[in-house]
Design a protein around this motif. Structure first.
Motif, PDB file in Angstrom:
ATOM      1  N   VAL A  81       0.854  -1.187   0.000  1.00 26.82           N
ATOM      2  CA  VAL A  81       0.000   0.000   0.000  1.00 26.82           C
ATOM      3  C   VAL A  81       0.890   1.237   0.000  1.00 26.82           C
ATOM      4  O   VAL A  81       1.364   1.699   1.041  1.00 26.82           O
ATOM      5  CB  VAL A  81      -0.954   0.001   1.207  1.00 26.82           C
ATOM      6  N   LEU A  82       1.151   1.749  -1.193  1.00 26.72           N
ATOM      7  CA  LEU A  82       1.932   2.957  -1.408  1.00 26.72           C
ATOM      8  C   LEU A  82       1.071   3.937  -2.203  1.00 26.72           C
ATOM      9  O   LEU A  82       0.034   3.554  -2.763  1.00 26.72           O
ATOM     10  CB  LEU A  82       3.216   2.635  -2.182  1.00 26.72           C
ATOM     11  N   TRP A  83       1.482   5.191  -2.292  1.00 25.28           N
ATOM     12  CA  TRP A  83       0.619   6.164  -2.953  1.00 25.28           C
ATOM     13  C   TRP A  83       0.330   5.783  -4.403  1.00 25.28           C
ATOM     14  O   TRP A  83      -0.805   5.911  -4.894  1.00 25.28           O
ATOM     15  CB  TRP A  83       1.237   7.563  -2.881  1.00 25.28           C
ATOM     16  N   TRP A  84       1.348   5.258  -5.109  1.00 25.61           N
ATOM     17  CA  TRP A  84       1.142   4.926  -6.517  1.00 25.61           C
ATOM     18  C   TRP A  84       0.424   3.596  -6.708  1.00 25.61           C
ATOM     19  O   TRP A  84      -0.318   3.431  -7.685  1.00 25.61           O
ATOM     20  CB  TRP A  84       2.477   4.942  -7.270  1.00 25.61           C
ATOM     21  N   THR A  85       0.600   2.655  -5.754  1.00 25.45           N
ATOM     22  CA  THR A  85      -0.143   1.396  -5.865  1.00 25.45           C
ATOM     23  C   THR A  85      -1.611   1.615  -5.521  1.00 25.45           C
ATOM     24  O   THR A  85      -2.485   0.938  -6.073  1.00 25.45           O
ATOM     25  CB  THR A  85       0.453   0.309  -4.956  1.00 25.45           C
ATOM     26  N   VAL A  86      -1.889   2.563  -4.622  1.00 26.17           N
ATOM     27  CA  VAL A  86      -3.287   2.880  -4.315  1.00 26.17           C
ATOM     28  C   VAL A  86      -3.985   3.425  -5.560  1.00 26.17           C
ATOM     29  O   VAL A  86      -5.143   3.075  -5.848  1.00 26.17           O
ATOM     30  CB  VAL A  86      -3.385   3.882  -3.146  1.00 26.17           C
ATOM     31  N   LEU A  87      -3.290   4.254  -6.328  1.00 26.32           N
ATOM     32  CA  LEU A  87      -3.869   4.760  -7.572  1.00 26.32           C
ATOM     33  C   LEU A  87      -4.154   3.622  -8.554  1.00 26.32           C
ATOM     34  O   LEU A  87      -5.207   3.590  -9.206  1.00 26.32           O
ATOM     35  CB  LEU A  87      -2.933   5.779  -8.209  1.00 26.32           C
ATOM     36  N   LEU A  88      -3.225   2.672  -8.649  1.00 18.73           N
ATOM     37  CA  LEU A  88      -3.439   1.527  -9.530  1.00 18.73           C
ATOM     38  C   LEU A  88      -4.589   0.655  -9.026  1.00 18.73           C
ATOM     39  O   LEU A  88      -5.385   0.130  -9.822  1.00 18.73           O
ATOM     40  CB  LEU A  88      -2.162   0.702  -9.638  1.00 18.73           C
ATOM     41  N   MET A  89      -4.684   0.495  -7.698  1.00 10.44           N
ATOM     42  CA  MET A  89      -5.782  -0.295  -7.130  1.00 10.44           C
ATOM     43  C   MET A  89      -7.126   0.385  -7.382  1.00 10.44           C
ATOM     44  O   MET A  89      -8.131  -0.286  -7.660  1.00 10.44           O
ATOM     45  CB  MET A  89      -5.559  -0.526  -5.636  1.00 10.44           C
ATOM     46  N   LEU A  90      -7.174   1.710  -7.284  1.00 11.52           N
ATOM     47  CA  LEU A  90      -8.404   2.440  -7.599  1.00 11.52           C
ATOM     48  C   LEU A  90      -8.809   2.226  -9.053  1.00 11.52           C
ATOM     49  O   LEU A  90     -10.000   2.024  -9.356  1.00 11.52           O
ATOM     50  CB  LEU A  90      -8.206   3.925  -7.323  1.00 11.52           C
ATOM     51  N   LEU A  91      -7.827   2.249  -9.945  1.00 14.68           N
ATOM     52  CA  LEU A  91      -8.108   2.017 -11.362  1.00 14.68           C
ATOM     53  C   LEU A  91      -8.638   0.602 -11.586  1.00 14.68           C
ATOM     54  O   LEU A  91      -9.628   0.399 -12.298  1.00 14.68           O
ATOM     55  CB  LEU A  91      -6.837   2.248 -12.180  1.00 14.68           C
ATOM     56  N   ALA A  92      -7.980  -0.387 -10.970  1.00 15.07           N
ATOM     57  CA  ALA A  92      -8.409  -1.786 -11.127  1.00 15.07           C
ATOM     58  C   ALA A  92      -9.785  -2.009 -10.506  1.00 15.07           C
ATOM     59  O   ALA A  92     -10.632  -2.698 -11.080  1.00 15.07           O
ATOM     60  CB  ALA A  92      -7.380  -2.717 -10.488  1.00 15.07           C
ATOM     61  N   GLN A  93     -10.010  -1.425  -9.336  1.00 16.85           N
ATOM     62  CA  GLN A  93     -11.317  -1.584  -8.690  1.00 16.85           C
ATOM     63  C   GLN A  93     -12.419  -0.981  -9.557  1.00 16.85           C
ATOM     64  O   GLN A  93     -13.513  -1.542  -9.672  1.00 16.85           O
ATOM     65  CB  GLN A  93     -11.308  -0.919  -7.306  1.00 16.85           C
ATOM     66  N   ASP A  94     -12.135   0.169 -10.177  1.00 13.97           N
ATOM     67  CA  ASP A  94     -13.133   0.799 -11.033  1.00 13.97           C
ATOM     68  C   ASP A  94     -13.431  -0.073 -12.244  1.00 13.97           C
ATOM     69  O   ASP A  94     -14.587  -0.159 -12.701  1.00 13.97           O
ATOM     70  CB  ASP A  94     -12.634   2.169 -11.479  1.00 13.97           C
ATOM     71  N   PHE A  95     -12.422  -0.753 -12.770  1.00 12.33           N
ATOM     72  CA  PHE A  95     -12.633  -1.680 -13.885  1.00 12.33           C
ATOM     73  C   PHE A  95     -13.563  -2.824 -13.475  1.00 12.33           C
ATOM     74  O   PHE A  95     -14.516  -3.154 -14.191  1.00 12.33           O
ATOM     75  CB  PHE A  95     -11.286  -2.233 -14.349  1.00 12.33           C
ATOM     76  N   PHE A  96     -13.291  -3.437 -12.319  1.00 13.75           N
ATOM     77  CA  PHE A  96     -14.149  -4.539 -11.881  1.00 13.75           C
ATOM     78  C   PHE A  96     -15.517  -4.046 -11.432  1.00 13.75           C
ATOM     79  O   PHE A  96     -16.508  -4.775 -11.546  1.00 13.75           O
ATOM     80  CB  PHE A  96     -13.462  -5.334 -10.767  1.00 13.75           C
ATOM     81  N   TYR A  97     -15.582  -2.799 -10.945  1.00  8.14           N
ATOM     82  CA  TYR A  97     -16.887  -2.219 -10.637  1.00  8.14           C
ATOM     83  C   TYR A  97     -17.741  -2.147 -11.893  1.00  8.14           C
ATOM     84  O   TYR A  97     -18.937  -2.437 -11.868  1.00  8.14           O
ATOM     85  CB  TYR A  97     -16.742  -0.816 -10.035  1.00  8.14           C
TER      86      TYR A  97
END
Length: 319
Positions: A81-97
């Protein structure tokens, strides 16, 4: 170690209340006869559904968290959980959403959960709070993220951030934004289309934060004619229990009346309002059905076929 991330929904509740009050006052000071606006009973029902969803979500989270933690412990992968991985996780979560949201429109047992959010004939900031009480159908769509090493707490943070973002898009008081924003982000204009009941607008604009998924996967429709909100067959009730369960009750009635096991399965797992071939000819299709098969007389939209949607006669969106 469990990530220490804030509960963004909890922190946002005061802002939700303040913005909804401001929107209500704006309609008093500057009424718009063409807008759906506010209705006291409708807004109260939306608030009740939102408060109820908080309690029911706590119940659903117990078994869901157990499954997520089990998968997380089994996978050797770990996403820090780093600032840039959180951004990637938000992007991935939005895709699966996007795929979760799309699935909840084209599979009836999932639609029975999501229909709650579409059951209001109004479109305002309180509509954003009209949430289902049976959200236990959402969790399977995010298992790939857990299997890739995303901690369940990090996923919960991303889901909360996505939900908070979508609050502001439930309004008619914001017109179209500059083109770059409209092209990339989910905006009030795009989400008004999503909540509309016209045939050319149905089953469109599933994106949470980003609208680019709809553009990529053929489910995008731009706002043209003014939306008419609600379901193709509205439920005309403000009873929260009925709002939460009416489609499950309709599924149960249809399953009991079914003649074969294949029909029973279709009533549950195919599209909302699906009819077996033997009965389809005897059913008169409604004027506004799904985006896959219907258009309106005043729109030039040509919806793309939905690869998730069952090939069936035009389904109703409520019973």
């Amino acid at each position: 170690m469990e990530p220490n991330l804030p509960d963004v929904v909890l922190w946002s509740i005061p802002a939700f209340v303040l913005l909804a009050v401001i929107e209500m006052v704006s309609y008093r000071l500057h009424p718009d006869e063409d807008a759906a606006g506010y209705e006291t009973k409708d807004a109260a029902t939306s608030l009740t559904m939102g408060l109820g969803s908080l309690g029911f979500d706590l119940l659903w989270k117990i078994p869901i968290l157990a499954i997520y933690m089990g998968v997380y412990e089994l996978t050797p992968l770990r996403v820090p959980v780093l600032w840039w991985t959180v951004l990637l996780m938000l992007l991935a979560q939005d895709f699966f959403y996007y795929w979760s949201h799309r699935g909840h429109h084209v599979i009836r047992i999932l639609w029975a959960c999501h229909v709650v959010h579409h059951s209001s004939e109004k479109f305002n900031l309180t509509t954003a709070l009209r949430q289902p009480w049976t959200s236990a159908t959402v969790w399977p769509f995010y298992l790939p993220l857990i299997a890739c090493g995303v901690h369940p707490a990090a996923l919960a943070f991303c889901q909360s951030a996505n939900l908070v973002y979508q609050f502001w898009v439930h309004t008619e008081r914001v017109g179209k934004l500059p083109r770059p924003f409209e092209y990339v982000l989910n905006t009030p204009s795009h989400h008004r289309v999503h909540h509309a009941s016209q045939g050319g607008y149905l089953d469109r604009n599933y994106g949470g934060i980003l609208i680019i998924w709809d553009r990529i996967f053929g489910s995008f429709a731009a706002e043209a004619e003014r939306p008419v909100y609600g379901l193709t067959k509205n439920i005309t009730t403000y009873n929260p229990l009925r709002v939460a369960t009416h489609e499950y009750a309709a599924i149960a009635r249809d399953v009991r009346a079914a003649d074969t096991w294949s029909e029973r399965a279709g009533r549950v797992f195919r599209g909302p309002g699906w009819q077996p071939a033997a009965k389809a000819g005897a059913v008169t299709a409604p004027a506004a059905t799904t985006a896959a098969t219907a258009t309106t007389a005043t729109t030039t939209l040509t919806p793309a076929p939905d690869p998730l949607s069952p090939q069936a006669p035009a389904p109703e969106r409520a019973l």
